[in-house]
Design an enzyme around this catalytic site. Structure first.
Site, PDB file in Angstrom:
ATOM      1  N   HIS A 306       0.852  -1.185   0.000  1.00 31.93           N
ATOM      2  CA  HIS A 306       0.000   0.000   0.000  1.00 31.93           C
ATOM      3  C   HIS A 306       0.883   1.229   0.000  1.00 31.93           C
ATOM      4  O   HIS A 306       1.926   1.247   0.650  1.00 31.93           O
ATOM      5  CB  HIS A 306      -0.929   0.011   1.227  1.00 31.93           C
ATOM      6  CG  HIS A 306      -2.093   0.917   1.047  1.00 31.93           C
ATOM      7  ND1 HIS A 306      -2.019   2.262   1.296  1.00 31.93           N
ATOM      8  CD2 HIS A 306      -3.350   0.687   0.588  1.00 31.93           C
ATOM      9  CE1 HIS A 306      -3.185   2.815   1.025  1.00 31.93           C
ATOM     10  NE2 HIS A 306      -4.010   1.879   0.591  1.00 31.93           N
ATOM     11  N   ASP A 364      -8.001  -5.096  -0.035  1.00 32.08           N
ATOM     12  CA  ASP A 364      -8.569  -5.727  -1.227  1.00 32.08           C
ATOM     13  C   ASP A 364      -8.186  -7.185  -1.386  1.00 32.08           C
ATOM     14  O   ASP A 364      -8.843  -7.917  -2.126  1.00 32.08           O
ATOM     15  CB  ASP A 364      -8.211  -4.909  -2.468  1.00 32.08           C
ATOM     16  CG  ASP A 364      -9.030  -3.639  -2.480  1.00 32.08           C
ATOM     17  OD1 ASP A 364     -10.164  -3.690  -1.993  1.00 32.08           O
ATOM     18  OD2 ASP A 364      -8.530  -2.600  -2.925  1.00 32.08           O
TER      19      ASP A 364
HETATM   20  N1  CMC Z   1       4.434  -7.418  -5.110  1.00 32.97           N
HETATM   21  C1  CMC Z   1       5.793  -7.388  -5.232  1.00 32.97           C
HETATM   22  N2  CMC Z   1       6.549  -6.301  -5.014  1.00 32.97           N
HETATM   23  C2  CMC Z   1       5.906  -5.173  -4.661  1.00 32.97           C
HETATM   24  C3  CMC Z   1       4.524  -5.122  -4.492  1.00 32.97           C
HETATM   25  C4  CMC Z   1       3.766  -6.294  -4.725  1.00 32.97           C
HETATM   26  N3  CMC Z   1       2.455  -6.302  -4.585  1.00 32.97           N
HETATM   27  N4  CMC Z   1       4.154  -3.872  -4.133  1.00 32.97           N
HETATM   28  C5  CMC Z   1       5.276  -3.165  -4.061  1.00 32.97           C
HETATM   29  N5  CMC Z   1       6.349  -3.955  -4.378  1.00 32.97           N
HETATM   30  C6  CMC Z   1       7.760  -3.547  -4.343  1.00 32.97           C
HETATM   31  C7  CMC Z   1       8.097  -2.691  -5.547  1.00 32.97           C
HETATM   32  O1  CMC Z   1       8.586  -3.482  -6.617  1.00 32.97           O
HETATM   33  C8  CMC Z   1       9.143  -1.780  -4.971  1.00 32.97           C
HETATM   34  O2  CMC Z   1      10.354  -2.458  -4.936  1.00 32.97           O
HETATM   35  P1  CMC Z   1      11.763  -1.632  -5.102  1.00 32.97           P
HETATM   36  O3  CMC Z   1      11.807  -0.691  -3.943  1.00 32.97           O
HETATM   37  O4  CMC Z   1      12.798  -2.720  -5.034  1.00 32.97           O
HETATM   38  O5  CMC Z   1      11.680  -0.936  -6.423  1.00 32.97           O
HETATM   39  C9  CMC Z   1       8.703  -1.556  -3.532  1.00 32.97           C
HETATM   40  O6  CMC Z   1       7.926  -2.714  -3.209  1.00 32.97           O
HETATM   41  C10 CMC Z   1       7.838  -0.322  -3.340  1.00 32.97           C
HETATM   42  O7  CMC Z   1       6.792  -0.370  -4.276  1.00 32.97           O
HETATM   43  P2  CMC Z   1       6.157   0.928  -4.960  1.00 32.97           P
HETATM   44  O8  CMC Z   1       5.470   0.537  -6.216  1.00 32.97           O
HETATM   45  O9  CMC Z   1       7.197   2.002  -5.044  1.00 32.97           O
HETATM   46  O10 CMC Z   1       5.127   1.337  -3.873  1.00 32.97           O
HETATM   47  P3  CMC Z   1       3.916   2.263  -4.104  1.00 32.97           P
HETATM   48  O11 CMC Z   1       3.629   2.837  -2.787  1.00 32.97           O
HETATM   49  O12 CMC Z   1       4.122   3.207  -5.227  1.00 32.97           O
HETATM   50  O13 CMC Z   1       2.777   1.242  -4.592  1.00 32.97           O
HETATM   51  C11 CMC Z   1       0.947  -0.222  -4.627  1.00 32.97           C
HETATM   52  C12 CMC Z   1       1.747   0.798  -3.802  1.00 32.97           C
HETATM   53  C13 CMC Z   1      -0.335  -0.546  -3.860  1.00 32.97           C
HETATM   54  C14 CMC Z   1       0.549   0.369  -5.985  1.00 32.97           C
HETATM   55  C15 CMC Z   1       1.802  -1.492  -4.819  1.00 32.97           C
HETATM   56  O14 CMC Z   1       2.157  -2.036  -3.569  1.00 32.97           O
HETATM   57  C16 CMC Z   1       1.106  -2.541  -5.683  1.00 32.97           C
HETATM   58  O15 CMC Z   1       1.185  -2.463  -6.920  1.00 32.97           O
HETATM   59  N6  CMC Z   1       0.403  -3.515  -5.046  1.00 32.97           N
HETATM   60  C17 CMC Z   1      -0.351  -4.493  -5.776  1.00 32.97           C
HETATM   61  C18 CMC Z   1      -1.665  -3.881  -6.218  1.00 32.97           C
HETATM   62  C19 CMC Z   1      -2.627  -3.701  -5.073  1.00 32.97           C
HETATM   63  O16 CMC Z   1      -2.852  -4.591  -4.273  1.00 32.97           O
HETATM   64  N7  CMC Z   1      -3.255  -2.495  -5.028  1.00 32.97           N
HETATM   65  C20 CMC Z   1      -4.290  -2.186  -4.053  1.00 32.97           C
HETATM   66  C21 CMC Z   1      -3.918  -1.097  -3.105  1.00 32.97           C
HETATM   67  S1  CMC Z   1      -5.062  -1.019  -1.763  1.00 32.97           S
HETATM   68  C22 CMC Z   1      -6.488  -0.393  -2.462  1.00 32.97           C
HETATM   69  C23 CMC Z   1      -6.533   1.103  -2.496  1.00 32.97           C
HETATM   70  O17 CMC Z   1      -6.414   1.740  -1.431  1.00 32.97           O
HETATM   71  O18 CMC Z   1      -6.731   1.619  -3.616  1.00 32.97           O
END
Ligand code: CMC
Length: 426
Positions: A306, A364
């Site tokens: 998240h 989710d």
């Molecule tokens: N699986 C594997 N690696 C992950 C995941 C995941 N689900 N989520 C984040 N990472 C890794 C990412 O590759 C990154 O690694 P590095 O630092 O080595 O580059 C690190 O963790 C940080 O990720 P980020 O993308 O910079 O984090 P963010 O805060 O921008 O993204 C997120 C948050 C929710 C988009 C992401 O965790 C994700 O894509 N999760 C899967 C989709 C998901 O479940 N989304 C629902 C969110 S909750 C509903 C809502 O509130 O809308």
């Protein structure tokens, strides 16, 4: 606490900028005067940007705390119904019993759709995704409500629009599914509650009586409560941005639905179940965990991580408990897909990569599992999220228009294209 100050030096320019502080939470440097010095701030993804002040919802990602109008989500989920939360988000206080009756009756009264809207549904392909249909039908309501009762500068008109949206979006969502299924549209019923009505419109038919089960209704109500609002996420900011131009509220909410649909936002619950059916077998979990960690593979474990919550998602804790209740009630503990989900959760929670990066199951992950158990089809998961979030969207839309300092959103960019050049003679 002493007032914070920010001092910024840009080359020879030295600026003292005011710092904006809320009642709780982080301070924010007010950079709005920078543009008069020809300087912009650069913050892709807005991680360091507070776009507005708001008194609706507070999230502390570090602590894992979520408050609506000051009330903790745990207490709201335990003591309230979804319509109490919708009322609270918009009006600032929980309703007393008289206010609740008036509000509930208004929602019931508005839950029917204008009969002509059925023609809009019929314009879609049969196999259209329910979210695509919702974006279209909710947006098309702007063609039905743009008269003298729809002046966005008038609080009573905004209240009426908000009620129409909270009331009609469930009907639109259920009908989007009925349409894709080829089933007749089921109309909302006076005697049913908000959640019962949605479940009835989804699952009953001319010769199918839907039997309400209190555990299922309660679980569905929890899903709605936990998804009602979450401050300035992608879809809520979209609603605010679209609304900042004075656009019709139905068009604003349609834009919010479009933004929510993406798998990185509200589409995650559907993507989680899609991922689980792709993994199929507990023996293949290791392979997918490996892929999620591999930088050269763009696969991510859906339902994990998240942007804000880096320790625990308080909504996920409540949804997890509901998930176990529902699986027990429906005797689904040994169903392969649910066993797989719970196994994946355990493995990821102990995996070094996920622990170090603080990637916990989000709301989710569990809401997808609960909806699957309730018999809600995968394609409707995000639609259910949208109908819950409509309560938050209309509250933010109203708050933005109430604030005299609000102005049209107009971000800038850093241009990286070609310099001025002449068009050749062709
Ligand atoms: N699986 C594997 N690696 C992950 C995941 C995941 N689900 N989520 C984040 N990472 C890794 C990412 O590759 C990154 O690694 P590095 O630092 O080595 O580059 C690190 O963790 C940080 O990720 P980020 O993308 O910079 O984090 P963010 O805060 O921008 O993204 C997120 C948050 C929710 C988009 C992401 O965790 C994700 O894509 N999760 C899967 C989709 C998901 O479940 N989304 C629902 C969110 S909750 C509903 C809502 O509130 O809308």
């Amino acid at each position: 606490m002493a007032k914070l100050k920010a001092n910024i030096n840009v080359d020879t320019l030295n600026l003292n900028l005011p710092v904006v502080e809320g009642t709780v939470g982080y301070p924010a440097i007010d950079v709005s005067s920078l543009h008069s010095h020809g300087i912009k701030t650069f913050d892709p993804g807005f991680s360091s940007t507070a776009e507005c002040t708001s008194s609706i919802t507070f999230v502390d990602g570090g602590k894992g705390e979520l408050l609506h109008r000051g009330h903790p989500i745990e207490q709201l989920a335990e003591k309230c119904e979804f319509l109490d939360i919708a009322y609270l988000l918009f009006n600032g206080e929980l309703p007393n019993s008289r206010e609740k009756t008036i509000f509930t009756n208004a929602i019931k009264e508005h839950s029917l759709l204008h009969d002509q809207l059925t023609n809009i549904f019929r314009g879609f392909r049969r196999d259209a995704h329910p979210m695509a249909v919702m974006v279209g039908v909710v947006g098309s309501m702007s063609a039905f409500y743009f008269d003298e009762t729809m002046k966005v500068g008038n609080l009573n008109h905004r209240k009426l629009s908000a009620q129409r949206l909270i009331a009609k979006v469930p009907t639109i969502a259920a009908w989007s599914f009925a349409y894709s299924n080829g089933s007749p549209f089921v109309y909302p019923k006076e005697e049913l509650s908000y959640s019962e009505n949605f479940l009835n419109m989804m699952f009953s038919g001319p010769n199918i009586k839907y039997l309400q089960n209190p555990i299922i209704t309660k679980a569905f109500e929890k899903i709605l409560i936990l998804h009602a609002d979450h401050e300035q996420n992608a879809s809520t900011s979209t609603v605010r941005l679209v609304g900042s131009s004075g656009a019709n509220p139905f068009a604003c909410i349609a834009a919010g639905i479009a933004s929510l649909w993406g798998p990185a936002h509200g589409g995650a619950n559907e993507a989680t179940l899609k991922m689980l059916s792709e993994i199929r077998n507990e023996r293949r979990i290791g392979e997918y965990i490996k892929r999620a960690k591999d930088k050269s593979d763009n696969f991510r474990l859906m339902g994990f991580g998240h942007r804000i919550y880096k320790n625990k998602d308080p909504r996920a804790i409540i949804m997890k408990a509901t998930c176990h209740e529902v699986l027990d009630e429906l005797g689904l503990r040994n169903d392969p897909i649910f066993k797989l989900a719970l196994k994946l959760e355990n493995i990821a929670l102990e995996d070094d990569y996920f622990v170090k990066k603080k990637l916990y199951p989000n709301v989710d992950f569990y809401s997808g599992i609960v909806m699957k158990a309730l018999g809600i089809p995968n394609s409707m998961f995000t639609a259910v999220f949208a109908l819950a979030r409509t309560a938050g969207w209309v509250a933010h839309w109203n708050e933005m228009l109430t604030n005299e300092k609000s102005k049209i959103g107009r971000p800038r960019q850093i241009y990286t294209g070609k310099l001025r050049r002449d068009v050749p003679n062709l």
